[in-house]
Design a protein around this motif. Sequence first.
Motif, mmCIF file in Angstrom:
data_model
loop_
_atom_site.group_PDB
_atom_site.id
_atom_site.type_symbol
_atom_site.label_atom_id
_atom_site.label_comp_id
_atom_site.label_asym_id
_atom_site.label_seq_id
_atom_site.Cartn_x
_atom_site.Cartn_y
_atom_site.Cartn_z
ATOM 1 N N ARG A 170 4.826 7.671 -7.097
ATOM 2 C CA ARG A 170 5.046 8.833 -7.980
ATOM 3 C C ARG A 170 5.717 9.977 -7.259
ATOM 4 N NH1 ARG A 170 0.358 9.114 -12.384
ATOM 5 N NH2 ARG A 170 -0.278 6.955 -12.314
ATOM 6 N N ARG A 171 6.084 9.738 -5.995
ATOM 7 C CA ARG A 171 6.717 10.825 -5.234
ATOM 8 C C ARG A 171 8.131 10.461 -4.796
ATOM 9 N NH1 ARG A 171 2.480 12.463 -0.800
ATOM 10 N NH2 ARG A 171 3.884 14.230 -0.549
ATOM 11 N N GLY A 172 8.665 9.365 -5.391
ATOM 12 C CA GLY A 172 10.088 9.071 -5.257
ATOM 13 C C GLY A 172 10.510 8.293 -4.031
ATOM 14 N N VAL A 173 9.534 7.788 -3.258
ATOM 15 C CA VAL A 173 9.900 6.974 -2.091
ATOM 16 C C VAL A 173 9.540 5.514 -2.393
ATOM 17 C CG1 VAL A 173 9.460 6.503 0.362
ATOM 18 C CG2 VAL A 173 9.628 8.865 -0.450
ATOM 19 N N ARG A 174 10.542 4.651 -2.353
ATOM 20 C CA ARG A 174 10.316 3.227 -2.613
ATOM 21 C C ARG A 174 10.080 2.484 -1.297
ATOM 22 N NH1 ARG A 174 14.239 0.328 -4.228
ATOM 23 N NH2 ARG A 174 15.920 1.658 -3.479
ATOM 24 N N VAL A 175 9.198 1.476 -1.336
ATOM 25 C CA VAL A 175 8.909 0.672 -0.139
ATOM 26 C C VAL A 175 8.899 -0.801 -0.546
ATOM 27 C CG1 VAL A 175 7.383 0.329 1.839
ATOM 28 C CG2 VAL A 175 7.402 2.550 0.676
ATOM 29 N N ASN A 176 9.765 -1.587 0.061
ATOM 30 C CA ASN A 176 9.893 -2.999 -0.269
ATOM 31 C C ASN A 176 9.959 -3.824 1.014
ATOM 32 O OD1 ASN A 176 10.269 -2.935 -3.307
ATOM 33 N ND2 ASN A 176 11.886 -1.524 -2.673
ATOM 34 N N ALA A 177 9.903 -5.142 0.838
ATOM 35 C CA ALA A 177 10.011 -6.025 2.013
ATOM 36 C C ALA A 177 10.737 -7.305 1.626
ATOM 37 C CB ALA A 177 8.624 -6.367 2.557
ATOM 38 N N THR B 232 9.802 -1.317 -6.304
ATOM 39 C CA THR B 232 8.952 -0.831 -5.210
ATOM 40 C C THR B 232 7.710 -1.704 -5.136
ATOM 41 O OG1 THR B 232 8.126 1.116 -4.060
ATOM 42 C CG2 THR B 232 7.621 0.983 -6.434
ATOM 43 N N GLY B 233 7.322 -2.031 -3.906
ATOM 44 C CA GLY B 233 6.241 -3.008 -3.722
ATOM 45 C C GLY B 233 6.738 -4.433 -3.910
ATOM 46 N N ALA C 116 0.836 -1.210 0.000
ATOM 47 C CA ALA C 116 0.000 0.000 0.000
ATOM 48 C C ALA C 116 0.866 1.254 0.000
ATOM 49 C CB ALA C 116 -0.928 -0.012 1.220
ATOM 50 N N MET C 117 1.906 1.275 0.835
ATOM 51 C CA MET C 117 2.774 2.462 0.881
ATOM 52 C C MET C 117 3.560 2.592 -0.420
ATOM 53 S SD MET C 117 4.111 2.830 4.822
ATOM 54 C CE MET C 117 5.156 1.376 4.827
ATOM 55 N N ALA C 118 3.976 1.458 -1.000
ATOM 56 C CA ALA C 118 4.717 1.503 -2.267
ATOM 57 C C ALA C 118 3.857 2.150 -3.348
ATOM 58 C CB ALA C 118 5.127 0.097 -2.688
ATOM 59 N N ALA C 119 2.597 1.716 -3.423
ATOM 60 C CA ALA C 119 1.701 2.280 -4.436
ATOM 61 C C ALA C 119 1.467 3.766 -4.170
ATOM 62 C CB ALA C 119 0.375 1.516 -4.417
ATOM 63 N N GLU C 120 1.237 4.091 -2.918
ATOM 64 C CA GLU C 120 0.896 5.478 -2.566
ATOM 65 C C GLU C 120 2.027 6.459 -2.875
ATOM 66 O OE1 GLU C 120 -0.746 5.738 1.344
ATOM 67 O OE2 GLU C 120 -0.549 7.918 1.429
ATOM 68 N N TYR C 121 3.266 6.052 -2.637
ATOM 69 C CA TYR C 121 4.390 6.995 -2.798
ATOM 70 C C TYR C 121 5.180 6.753 -4.084
ATOM 71 C CZ TYR C 121 3.071 8.528 1.740
ATOM 72 O OH TYR C 121 2.326 9.041 2.770
#
Length: 252
Positions: free
Chosen positions: A174-181, A239-240, A167-172
């Motif tokens: 387009r704003r340059g913050v990657r979120v992975n696990a 991301t994601g 969810a955070m990966a999708a949300e950010y």
Amino acid sequence: MSFNGKSVLVTGGASGIGYATAELFTRSGADVVIADINEAGLNAAADRLRAAHGGTLHAVVCDSANPDSCTHLIDESVRLLGKLDIVCNIAGVLANGPTDSFSDEKWLQVLSVNLNGPFFISKRAIPHLLETQGCIVNVASTAGLVGIPYGAAYSASKSGVIGLTKAMAAEYSRRGVRVNAICPGHVLTPMTSSGADFGPGTDMELMTRLFPLTGKGSDPSEMAAAIAFLASDAAINATGTILTIDGGQTAI
Ligand SMILES: NC(=O)c1ccc[n+]([C@@H]2O[C@H](COP(=O)([O-])OP(=O)(O)OC[C@H]3O[C@@H](n4cnc5c(N)ncnc54)[C@H](O)[C@@H]3O)[C@@H](O)[C@H]2O)c1
């Protein structure tokens, strides 16, 4: 892999995967804050890392299940490091037992540390990561991908981490913050050596299905390497991503 000039926060840094991750980033030139609820273990880890690698290494005591403590951690990290580029949510707890007798208190504790913690910390870190175009790496588990018998709370918490990550990966995105696990399988750390007691009546034939196909657990350094890859510029388009390293546990 070089992380020269990068400012990195690692939770769960006193032990296991968190310590190995802090060690990798410190060795690779990053300025690092390690955080943990275990103050004695945290200080010992900080001393070992400073002695081995020098560089900038700070220790901040934090209960990642407590929102105020997470506010303090992010404020302190930015004050000490000047910025935040990479946040690794690694702190976690394991509790096993039959669902029909699992205490409500234990359920709440597992969910609080393993799922609320990464949310509390990510939420507070994101404004700083937007400034640096930084990233978050969460530590989920294969328990979040498949059902682990006697591990309802732990599985639920780690499924939650996977959902939070995506969810955070999708949300950010387009704003340059990657979120992975990452999803580790069996890693040889204090968590697995102390948490393996499932109690009387455990269906061991069922439990053997969880063992890695390779027949051996991972060293924490393997997880640190996976986390570092996802945090690095080599993974600039990741991301994601949920990266599973489990010795084939979830391959069948
Ligand atoms: N070891 C494995 O096989 C395995 C497999 C899959 C996922 N994981 C996950 O990897 C992460 C690290 O686990 P590990 O195996 O290194 O275990 P570990 O017990 O060695 O380290 C966990 C660290 O988290 C800290 N911690 C616990 N509660 C905390 C809180 N409320 N606030 C801050 N810190 C807290 C502990 O003090 C400890 O230092 C956990 O999220 C765990 O669920 C581990």
